[in-house]
Scaffold this motif. Structure first.
Motif, short mmCIF file in Angstrom:
data_model
loop_
_atom_site.label_atom_id
_atom_site.label_comp_id
_atom_site.label_asym_id
_atom_site.label_seq_id
_atom_site.Cartn_x
_atom_site.Cartn_y
_atom_site.Cartn_z
N MET A 197 -99.66 7.10 -6.29
CA MET A 197 -99.64 5.82 -5.57
C MET A 197 -100.84 4.96 -5.90
O MET A 197 -100.81 3.75 -5.70
CB MET A 197 -99.57 6.09 -4.06
CG MET A 197 -99.56 4.84 -3.23
SD MET A 197 -98.85 5.07 -1.59
CE MET A 197 -99.89 6.34 -0.91
N GLY A 198 -101.90 5.56 -6.38
CA GLY A 198 -103.09 4.80 -6.70
C GLY A 198 -104.04 5.62 -7.52
O GLY A 198 -103.69 6.72 -7.98
N GLU A 258 -99.29 -7.50 -5.35
CA GLU A 258 -100.24 -6.64 -6.05
C GLU A 258 -101.37 -7.41 -6.73
O GLU A 258 -102.51 -6.94 -6.78
CB GLU A 258 -99.52 -5.75 -7.08
CG GLU A 258 -98.75 -4.60 -6.44
CD GLU A 258 -99.68 -3.53 -5.85
OE1 GLU A 258 -100.90 -3.65 -5.98
OE2 GLU A 258 -99.16 -2.58 -5.24
N GLN A 312 -104.27 -2.64 -3.68
CA GLN A 312 -104.82 -1.52 -4.46
C GLN A 312 -105.75 -0.67 -3.61
O GLN A 312 -105.68 0.57 -3.66
CB GLN A 312 -105.56 -2.07 -5.69
CG GLN A 312 -106.10 -0.95 -6.61
CD GLN A 312 -106.80 -1.48 -7.85
OE1 GLN A 312 -106.61 -2.63 -8.25
NE2 GLN A 312 -107.61 -0.64 -8.47
N ARG A 337 -103.63 1.43 -1.24
CA ARG A 337 -102.97 2.56 -1.90
C ARG A 337 -103.97 3.65 -2.28
O ARG A 337 -103.71 4.84 -2.14
CB ARG A 337 -102.22 2.09 -3.14
CG ARG A 337 -100.98 1.25 -2.83
CD ARG A 337 -100.18 0.90 -4.09
NE ARG A 337 -100.78 -0.17 -4.88
CZ ARG A 337 -101.48 -0.01 -5.98
NH1 ARG A 337 -101.65 1.21 -6.50
NH2 ARG A 337 -102.00 -1.04 -6.62
N ARG A 369 -105.50 6.09 0.32
CA ARG A 369 -104.62 7.05 0.97
C ARG A 369 -104.80 8.49 0.51
O ARG A 369 -104.43 9.43 1.22
CB ARG A 369 -103.15 6.62 0.85
CG ARG A 369 -102.23 7.40 1.77
CD ARG A 369 -102.60 7.20 3.23
NE ARG A 369 -101.97 8.11 4.17
CZ ARG A 369 -102.43 9.34 4.42
NH1 ARG A 369 -103.46 9.83 3.78
NH2 ARG A 369 -101.82 10.08 5.32
N MET A 378 -96.21 -4.52 -3.35
CA MET A 378 -96.59 -3.11 -3.15
C MET A 378 -95.37 -2.25 -2.83
O MET A 378 -95.41 -1.03 -3.01
CB MET A 378 -97.61 -3.01 -2.03
CG MET A 378 -98.05 -1.60 -1.73
SD MET A 378 -99.66 -1.48 -0.94
CE MET A 378 -99.40 -2.41 0.55
N GLU A 425 -95.75 9.76 -6.51
CA GLU A 425 -94.66 8.85 -6.20
C GLU A 425 -93.30 9.52 -6.15
O GLU A 425 -92.44 9.17 -5.34
CB GLU A 425 -94.63 7.68 -7.19
CG GLU A 425 -95.73 6.64 -6.93
CD GLU A 425 -95.50 5.86 -5.64
OE1 GLU A 425 -94.47 6.03 -4.98
OE2 GLU A 425 -96.39 5.06 -5.28
N ALA A 432 -94.69 8.34 -0.32
CA ALA A 432 -95.54 7.17 -0.59
C ALA A 432 -94.74 5.87 -0.50
O ALA A 432 -95.28 4.84 -0.09
CB ALA A 432 -96.18 7.30 -1.97
N ARG A 455 -95.90 2.56 1.48
CA ARG A 455 -96.09 1.24 0.86
C ARG A 455 -95.17 0.19 1.49
O ARG A 455 -95.57 -0.94 1.74
CB ARG A 455 -95.82 1.33 -0.65
CG ARG A 455 -96.89 2.08 -1.42
CD ARG A 455 -96.65 2.05 -2.92
NE ARG A 455 -95.60 2.93 -3.37
CZ ARG A 455 -94.36 2.56 -3.70
NH1 ARG A 455 -94.01 1.29 -3.64
NH2 ARG A 455 -93.47 3.45 -4.08
#
Lengths: 564, 564
Positions: free
Chosen positions: A256-257, A412, A418, A421, A424, B256, B412, B417, B421
């Protein structure tokens, strides 16, 4: 994402939370003079803003890529990493004997904060290297130290931590990777590890994997685990990276990030040609790993500070510029709207609190390193608070940052998403926050027969002036004492609410001190306003958790697993 | 993502929160018999699980794509949308005169909940169509109704809401789109709108844009705004979509989440050939838009329920299957660990609370529609609570869902997730939650001279038995009364904490009722356990917000905008 390192706030926290002056007065940290500290903080701020912050968006949008030849970082990262090495930013806290500057861990914490605020995913790489340096410093043989520490210190080589396996996440003792003696003192390593941050990349000449594995006939669980040093490239006769050591990147995760931080699946010994070196005693792996993990937990707590600082700066900038609605009949920037102010004050206050918690713990690392046994207890006591609460705050602040941006926050390109995400992961890795809470109510409340907990309570009480804070610390003491004798389920049922309460009490104590010791100047007035908001509006929320912290486990087990 | 529609819980909430039996006893809703309701809930659950849920992941990973010819939905979406139309799932609450089933809004709410739990981004499309149907039903001319309502009702055509412009987000009155009379009763529309959900797609034969614009010499601000019906394709002599109406998709946003829902920038009248039709009176646009927005707010609150339900189901499944650690010496699924149970109980409890809040509001829509003035007040009173609190809960629950999954939650492919989001937009759109809080302490506390607020307090007090709930409602009354006479800044400073308190009091009242009215059977025991957890451990947290709700604005303005 442009950012300005909060050097003045960092310095103030170092002086008043860490009490850095006391450390600098010792022989060991005599180098930590005022001038040196300021130069380090300023220099790190400029370096991070100039070299690392500009790469943060590409870290997210491009990310690290897996290829059959290994992981490739986004454009610019190898160069920016080289600049980090050349600037000596990895050497701050490493031992002088191996080329480090030997400065306090607390200073290193401030530098890592700045790097991570500029680029959180990237900064994970030096954070992991720091962990490897610490494990080798405390548990490596002299030969291992000489061979590996100098180039880990400069950052020419980077480090990794290899704990997790598919069946062994929070339950490290369930791991299955095997180490077999090769007859020459070295070991043959075989197994698969997952979730290995910076397990491979193209920025350094070698990667030093610290790998937990089991030896033949080892006892079950964590007591049978040993720690091995497994370089990506074996060292040749001159000590330089030579032959490939049969460590392969099988894949990297689609996360996710933190896309700039390759999260690798590593396969050790596919061709039975992976050589490892035992660090410390056989079956002593968990002890060595804990050295590494404890400080790594603080560094993850620090990521909470990083994301909070970054998200706050971004939201403040937006709120100053975005014109929407009116005030006194005139178009106004949204920063003037009360509820936007409430969110921004909360972001500032929670960032202040998170930094205070983590810096306080960092200061205890240094004191414990000087042989102060009480500091060691304090460190162990606050480590779960610093890890769990600071990361929870990072998430809260990043979410408020999205909210301040309104609809743009969900787009985004704006960049606020960002942070949301990326934050988290921080309550999850390095021991989930639930594990931290379990550690708090289990090991930590019992530490030194309860004296460590009593000392924290006494520390807070000795300084606390705010009535809400005093009431909270009373509640913490009452709940903590009950949990010290409660049975395991009841203790764990209350663990998270209690962790929140105690974290907020500890942060409140430090935030109040920061305000009290602030000068009558503009930064002092700002700090007092933010601290007052924390004490008046944030801290009281902790009392709302007392009911849950006082409940036993009965309410959790009224349902069978099938009834959920 | 497999899911099971929570039809039994929906039905129970309809019976005990909405008091659907009372509605079914009216002539207007006589069709809402027990059998019909069960058939609708069951059928919607099967349809959503079979047709829409399987597309949720592709909605995220592939997403809607912009092309020069318009927006293209991911594979399978046009067919699944057609199945929705053919199944009649869009017709539930629409007026019978135009092909709808005329069932209560509360039933439609349950159906939309199910669709959105299966696929939140996709379900936004019918939600927007519902809004267009309502605006036309209440404010459209008979000709407009005949021309547009039948095919909006079936879903053959879809609807959009066009409020936002780059300079006019929360401040709708700042919009600049222009409408100029064409001399034949129609208007020429020109302007750019942003954040238009499903502003274009390839699933329906026409798209009916409801567009806020300004006419020449209109008063400034919201008083000068008019609402226009602007079809993508003009209707030909037979009433079928004909000539292109000069509405272009300039781009879609890179968001997102909710990638299945194209968020469009729409340009109206680039070639001065975009024809709109005035809905209602000139300068009456905000009134018409409010009709649409109020129910849209409930439907966004409903998205909070959707994401909470979906995230909870996923987390429960994972926690039952994931073996980690031991209990009584045996390997155990993590659902048996106390802190995992705490999280799951919290997820269940917050989902129950969110559903209760939104369903309660939905029931008042139906009562208000029957001419019950007190219900209209109740609806207006709880709308900001349902929108803001249910979406905040959706976010909290989705975050807990990630946490339950540990490291896998950040990957993901796991899917947890995605909920995290996607939930994040819901506190922002349809009026940010800060705007909801402002609405609560401004318009709603003053509604009917304060009688609407007093009635909610009285409603809760009439049933409340839990001591914590009674204390909370007392605190709500005290704070609310203070805010009714406070100046604007003080009111707004306290608005969000007060909104939380009042939302939790309202949810607590309904949750307590659900438990009290549950039978002595297995589902009843489960519901009572979850409700008890809510009342014992969640609701008390609201008292922690009293300090902030009682504070004035002083603490927010101690800093200048530059000092942040």
């Amino acid at each position: 994402m442009p950012f300005t390192a909060p050097t003045a706030e960092q310095r103030f926290a170092l002086d008043h939370v860490v009490r850095l002056g006391e450390l600098a007065a010792t022989e060991r940290y005599a180098a930590a003079s005022d001038d040196v500290i300021d130069a380090v903080l300023e220099g790190a701020g400029q370096f991070a803003a100039g070299e690392w912050a500009p790469l943060a968006r590409a870290g997210d949008t491009v990310g690290a890529k897996w290829t059959p030849e290994g992981v490739v970082m986004p454009a610019g990262y190898p160069e920016a990493y080289r600049a980090f090495v050349e600037g000596g930013w990895g050497t701050i806290g490493a031992p002088e004997a191996f080329g480090g500057q030997g400065l306090p861990f607390a200073i290193q914490t401030a530098v890592l904060e700045t790097l991570g605020t500029a680029n959180m995913g990237f900064a994970l790489c030096p954070i992991l290297t720091v962990g490897a340096i610490e494990a080798l410093t405390h548990h490596g043989s002299p030969e291992q130290q000489v061979a590996y520490l100098p180039r880990l210190t400069t950052g020419e080589w980077t480090g990794t931590m290899n704990l997790t396996e598919p069946q062994a996440g929070s339950d490290v003792g369930a791991l299955k990777s095997m180490a077999t003696p090769r007859g020459d003192g070295s070991w043959s390593i075989k197994g698969t590890k997952i979730f290995i941050s910076f397990g491979d990349h193209d920025m350094a000449d070698n990667i030093v994997h610290l790998v937990l594995a089991r030896t033949a006939d080892a006892p079950a669980g964590t007591r049978g685990i040993s720690l091995f040093l497994v370089p990506k490239f074996r060292l040749d006769a001159e000590g330089n990276p030579g032959a490939f050591n049969d460590v392969r990147v099988v894949s990297i995760e689609h996360k996710m990030g933190l896309h700039a931080s390759p999260t690798c699946v590593l396969s050790f010994g596919d061709n039975d040609d992976c050589i490892g070196h035992l660090i410390g005693a056989e079956h002593g792996g968990m002890r060595a790993m804990f050295t590494m993990m404890n400080n790594a937990r603080l560094n993850v707590g620090l990521q909470g500070v990083q994301v909070a600082e970054a998200a706050t700066q971004k939201a403040v900038d937006y709120a100053r510029e975005r014109i929407q609605g009116t005030r006194d009949g005139q178009p106004t920037a949204i920063i003037e709207h009360p509820d936007v102010r409430r969110m921004l004050m909360r972001m500032k206050a929670q960032t202040l609190a998170a930094r205070a918690l983590v810096y306080y713990a960092a200061g205890q690392v240094d004191r414990a390193g000087l042989g102060d046994a009480a500091a060691k207890d304090r460190l162990e006591m606050v480590t779960p608070l610093a890890k769990a609460h600071a990361t929870d705050l990072g998430n809260e602040v990043a979410s408020l940052g999205v909210q301040i941006h309104g609809g743009m926050g969900f787009i985004e390109e704006t960049g606020a998403a960002q942070y949301f995400r990326e934050a988290r992961i921080t309550p999850i890795y390095e021991g989930t926050n639930g594990i931290q809470a379990a550690d708090l109510v289990g090991r930590k409340l019992a530490l030194s027969n309860g004296a460590a907990f009593a000392a924290l309570i006494a520390d807070i009480r000795a300084e606390a002036q705010d009535a809400g804070l005093i009431a909270l610390v009373d509640a913490c003491e009452r709940v903590g004492r009950r949990l010290q004798t409660a049975d395991a389920d009841d203790r764990l049922a209350a663990s998270y609410p209690f962790l929140n309460m105690l974290s907020i009490a500890t942060a409140g104590w430090l935030v109040e001190r920061l305000a009290r010791e602030s000068a009558d100047d503009a930064p002092g007035e700002t700090r007092r306003a933010i601290a007052a908001f924390y004490l008046d509006q944030v801290l009281p929320e902790a009392m709302g958790q007392v009911a849950a912290a006082e409940a036993d486990a009965t309410g959790l087990y009224r349902l069978s697993a099938d009834a959920f």
